[in-house]
Structure formats: C-alpha cells, structure tokens
Scaffold this motif. Sequence first.
Motif, PDB file in Angstrom:
ATOM      1  N   LYS A  35     -13.571  -0.878 -11.088  1.00 21.78           N
ATOM      2  CA  LYS A  35     -13.632  -2.209 -11.689  1.00 21.78           C
ATOM      3  C   LYS A  35     -12.886  -3.176 -10.795  1.00 21.78           C
ATOM      4  O   LYS A  35     -11.787  -2.902 -10.324  1.00 21.78           O
ATOM      5  N   ALA A  36     -13.485  -4.327 -10.559  1.00 21.99           N
ATOM      6  CA  ALA A  36     -12.852  -5.338  -9.736  1.00 21.99           C
ATOM      7  C   ALA A  36     -13.151  -6.705 -10.322  1.00 21.99           C
ATOM      8  O   ALA A  36     -14.087  -6.862 -11.104  1.00 21.99           O
ATOM      9  N   GLY A  37     -12.352  -7.682  -9.938  1.00 19.05           N
ATOM     10  CA  GLY A  37     -12.686  -9.058 -10.236  1.00 19.05           C
ATOM     11  C   GLY A  37     -13.559  -9.528  -9.091  1.00 19.05           C
ATOM     12  O   GLY A  37     -13.201  -9.367  -7.929  1.00 19.05           O
ATOM     13  N   VAL A  38     -14.732 -10.072  -9.405  1.00 20.22           N
ATOM     14  CA  VAL A  38     -15.633 -10.519  -8.344  1.00 20.22           C
ATOM     15  C   VAL A  38     -15.924 -12.003  -8.522  1.00 20.22           C
ATOM     16  O   VAL A  38     -16.303 -12.448  -9.600  1.00 20.22           O
ATOM     17  N   CYS A  39     -15.729 -12.760  -7.442  1.00 20.88           N
ATOM     18  CA  CYS A  39     -15.973 -14.205  -7.486  1.00 20.88           C
ATOM     19  C   CYS A  39     -17.474 -14.468  -7.518  1.00 20.88           C
ATOM     20  O   CYS A  39     -18.233 -13.945  -6.715  1.00 20.88           O
ATOM     21  N   LEU A  40     -17.901 -15.303  -8.468  1.00 18.51           N
ATOM     22  CA  LEU A  40     -19.328 -15.603  -8.599  1.00 18.51           C
ATOM     23  C   LEU A  40     -19.827 -16.480  -7.459  1.00 18.51           C
ATOM     24  O   LEU A  40     -21.015 -16.516  -7.172  1.00 18.51           O
ATOM     25  N   LEU A  41     -18.927 -17.199  -6.820  1.00 17.67           N
ATOM     26  CA  LEU A  41     -19.345 -18.112  -5.750  1.00 17.67           C
ATOM     27  C   LEU A  41     -19.366 -17.450  -4.383  1.00 17.67           C
ATOM     28  O   LEU A  41     -20.376 -17.475  -3.688  1.00 17.67           O
ATOM     29  N   CYS A  42     -18.256 -16.847  -3.978  1.00 18.49           N
ATOM     30  CA  CYS A  42     -18.173 -16.332  -2.602  1.00 18.49           C
ATOM     31  C   CYS A  42     -18.201 -14.808  -2.531  1.00 18.49           C
ATOM     32  O   CYS A  42     -18.262 -14.240  -1.452  1.00 18.49           O
ATOM     33  N   GLY A  43     -18.155 -14.136  -3.679  1.00 19.56           N
ATOM     34  CA  GLY A  43     -18.251 -12.682  -3.659  1.00 19.56           C
ATOM     35  C   GLY A  43     -16.950 -11.963  -3.361  1.00 19.56           C
ATOM     36  O   GLY A  43     -16.915 -10.746  -3.282  1.00 19.56           O
ATOM     37  N   GLU A  44     -15.872 -12.719  -3.190  1.00 19.43           N
ATOM     38  CA  GLU A  44     -14.552 -12.130  -2.949  1.00 19.43           C
ATOM     39  C   GLU A  44     -14.214 -11.124  -4.051  1.00 19.43           C
ATOM     40  O   GLU A  44     -14.437 -11.379  -5.218  1.00 19.43           O
ATOM     41  N   ARG A  45     -13.703  -9.953  -3.622  1.00 21.66           N
ATOM     42  CA  ARG A  45     -13.292  -8.942  -4.595  1.00 21.66           C
ATOM     43  C   ARG A  45     -11.785  -8.935  -4.763  1.00 21.66           C
ATOM     44  O   ARG A  45     -11.048  -8.957  -3.793  1.00 21.66           O
ATOM     45  N   LEU A  46     -11.361  -8.906  -6.009  1.00 16.34           N
ATOM     46  CA  LEU A  46      -9.929  -8.893  -6.295  1.00 16.34           C
ATOM     47  C   LEU A  46      -9.595  -7.626  -7.069  1.00 16.34           C
ATOM     48  O   LEU A  46     -10.247  -7.301  -8.057  1.00 16.34           O
ATOM     49  N   TYR A  47      -8.580  -6.931  -6.577  1.00 13.46           N
ATOM     50  CA  TYR A  47      -8.190  -5.690  -7.228  1.00 13.46           C
ATOM     51  C   TYR A  47      -6.783  -5.794  -7.774  1.00 13.46           C
ATOM     52  O   TYR A  47      -5.919  -6.444  -7.179  1.00 13.46           O
TER      53      TYR A  47
END
Length: 83
Positions: free
Chosen positions: A37-49
């Motif tokens: 599970k990750a946080g994914v930015c809807l605009l640039c696709g950046e993944r945040l863990y």
Amino acid sequence: MERYYVEKCPRCGGRVIEKEVTEVLYGGVNTAILRVKAGVCLLCGERLYAPEIVRKFEDIEMKLEQQKTAEFKPLGRSYQVVF
Ligand SMILES: [Zn+2]
C-alpha cells in the motif's frame, strides 16, 4: 499497519490517494517484487511510503544483497541477455 501520511503531494501539491502498488526492489544481483500500500499522487504519480515501509524495503534490499533469500518465495529465474 500505518498508512501513508500526507494528503497532498510534496512534489506537485496534487491529491494523494491510497493504492496498492507493485514495487520492485534490487539488492546485488537479486530482485524482489512486492505488492504494498502506498500513497500515490493523482497528478504526477509520485509514490509516498510510510517510514516503516521504507525501513522494510531497506531490510529486504539488504537481504537480497547478502543472498539471505530463504524466506522469500521464488518466482522464476532472471536472465541477463547480451546483444
Ligand atoms: Zn504529485
């Protein structure tokens, strides 16, 4: 398990949603594929863990590097192809 912790992408300010993603980790000549599970930015696709996930990644990468792969499920073989 702790979730991702921001609602806005630190890179572009876009909205971050929780998503299950496929992450590929490398260590030495070994590779591990995992669904997390990750946080994914809807605009640039950046993944945040979450920090604990990042620590887990580091632990897995170290085990891959040191060939301590007994606890991982083999998926097949990787090949190097030379042209
Ligand atoms: Zn973004």
